[in-house]
Scaffold this motif. Sequence first.
Motif, mmCIF file in Angstrom:
data_model
loop_
_atom_site.group_PDB
_atom_site.id
_atom_site.type_symbol
_atom_site.label_atom_id
_atom_site.label_comp_id
_atom_site.label_asym_id
_atom_site.label_seq_id
_atom_site.Cartn_x
_atom_site.Cartn_y
_atom_site.Cartn_z
ATOM 1 N N MET A 226 0.854 -1.198 0.000
ATOM 2 C CA MET A 226 0.000 0.000 0.000
ATOM 3 C C MET A 226 0.888 1.247 0.000
ATOM 4 S SD MET A 226 -2.977 1.105 2.735
ATOM 5 C CE MET A 226 -3.664 -0.545 2.708
ATOM 6 N N PRO A 227 0.728 2.144 -0.980
ATOM 7 C CA PRO A 227 1.583 3.337 -1.040
ATOM 8 C C PRO A 227 1.365 4.255 0.161
ATOM 9 C CG PRO A 227 0.425 2.994 -3.114
ATOM 10 C CD PRO A 227 -0.189 2.065 -2.124
ATOM 11 N N GLU A 228 2.416 4.990 0.511
ATOM 12 C CA GLU A 228 2.335 6.061 1.502
ATOM 13 C C GLU A 228 2.634 7.375 0.814
ATOM 14 O OE1 GLU A 228 3.377 4.409 5.968
ATOM 15 O OE2 GLU A 228 4.804 5.687 4.907
ATOM 16 N N LEU A 229 1.909 8.413 1.210
ATOM 17 C CA LEU A 229 2.062 9.731 0.599
ATOM 18 C C LEU A 229 2.241 10.778 1.686
ATOM 19 C CD1 LEU A 229 1.818 11.716 -1.851
ATOM 20 C CD2 LEU A 229 -0.643 11.745 -1.414
ATOM 21 N N ARG A 230 3.277 11.588 1.558
ATOM 22 C CA ARG A 230 3.460 12.732 2.461
ATOM 23 C C ARG A 230 2.811 13.930 1.790
ATOM 24 N NH1 ARG A 230 4.202 13.730 7.833
ATOM 25 N NH2 ARG A 230 5.402 15.636 8.172
ATOM 26 N N LEU A 231 1.714 14.406 2.378
ATOM 27 C CA LEU A 231 0.862 15.427 1.782
ATOM 28 C C LEU A 231 0.826 16.657 2.667
ATOM 29 C CD1 LEU A 231 -1.310 16.069 -0.457
ATOM 30 C CD2 LEU A 231 -2.993 15.034 1.099
ATOM 31 N N ALA A 232 0.820 17.841 2.055
ATOM 32 C CA ALA A 232 0.786 19.085 2.831
ATOM 33 C C ALA A 232 -0.152 20.083 2.176
ATOM 34 C CB ALA A 232 2.184 19.691 2.947
ATOM 35 N N THR A 233 -0.590 21.037 2.974
ATOM 36 C CA THR A 233 -1.330 22.194 2.467
ATOM 37 C C THR A 233 -0.755 23.444 3.123
ATOM 38 O OG1 THR A 233 -3.518 23.211 2.183
ATOM 39 C CG2 THR A 233 -3.146 22.009 4.238
ATOM 40 N N PHE A 234 -0.694 24.535 2.337
ATOM 41 C CA PHE A 234 -0.023 25.738 2.828
ATOM 42 C C PHE A 234 -0.564 26.961 2.089
ATOM 43 C CE2 PHE A 234 4.454 27.850 3.375
ATOM 44 C CZ PHE A 234 3.964 28.627 4.413
ATOM 45 N N ASN A 235 -1.100 27.919 2.852
ATOM 46 C CA ASN A 235 -1.426 29.235 2.311
ATOM 47 C C ASN A 235 -0.163 30.085 2.396
ATOM 48 O OD1 ASN A 235 -2.133 32.008 2.054
ATOM 49 N ND2 ASN A 235 -4.251 31.551 2.593
#
Length: 336
Positions: free
Chosen positions: A1-10
């Motif tokens: 199962m893939p792992e993803l490092r995800l971010a959000t930034f204004n």
Amino acid sequence: MPELRLATFNCENLMMRCDFARSGLPNARDRLTEVDDALVAEQVDAVFDVLSEDDRTLTAQALAATGAEVCALQEVENLVTLTAFDNRYIAPWAGQPFGERVLHEGNDTRGIDVGLLSRLPVIFQRSHARATYGLLDIAPPPGASVNDYAFRRDCLEVDIQKDGRALTLFVCHFKSMHGGRKRTAPIREAEARAVRRIIEQRFDRPADEEWVILGDFNDYWEVDGQSVSPHGLGPLLDDDFAVDLASRSIPDPFERWTHHYNGDGTYGALDHMFLSPRLAALNPAPEVKIIRSGVPYIADRYQGFRFPGIGWKIPKASDHCPMAATLRFEGRDVSL
């Protein structure tokens, strides 16, 4: 199962200035919004300057500190700006640019758009900036008509591929609180309904699919653990349509804030990652991190490490903190 490092930034006003005469490109100014013209973006980058070298360096440091493979961004002027920021500022701090850049022109009168930086292939992208309330078959907020655009900026829909599996992201930046939080909440609620409708149109059974809604939603339903109403995010939270990642993964409500408002000292959670019920079930205890090293010293609740050069109010990385999470996903098979 893939792992993803995800971010959000204004990124707060990631805007540009350019010496168009030195660019040597015909009609360079007019072509800045041609989001598919990568050559123009790279060439104009050579004569690009950001409005504040200090701020943009700190912004890049904060984003690099997320360790993200994919980052949803808000308040980016255009693709040229995003390209230059990736090449000139991200690359020195992260070791290399993200490389994949997505931005479509939205509806904001200031010209600030949502975008995406990715180290992984973007295999699908679609803007919903031109979706009206009528086209989505949802009721407009008071004072608006069915012919008005549903989003003040955009809802950017993208599919990211990793290890032959695809995950769908919906990048948002809802209406600001300018004009009063309670007074503007119905507009954000309509935007939330629009996002929900788009997901329901994309997936026959949204709860059984894997997707993330993320970005700056300019609203919160609690401050430091105390309920606050009304708010405009009900359509995303009601009847368990989506799961707010920070609320579930950060037990201390005093540690969920992503924004400090100088006007009244509020520490609010304006930036969110909403997971589909299936994706939330696959991630019962994910690592979630809010990077505060770029906030100015006036946000004195935070007493940890700050990047060198941070000031009392300015310079700073942004008025928002990036949020990052490591998520496992099964996704859709796109290897064939």
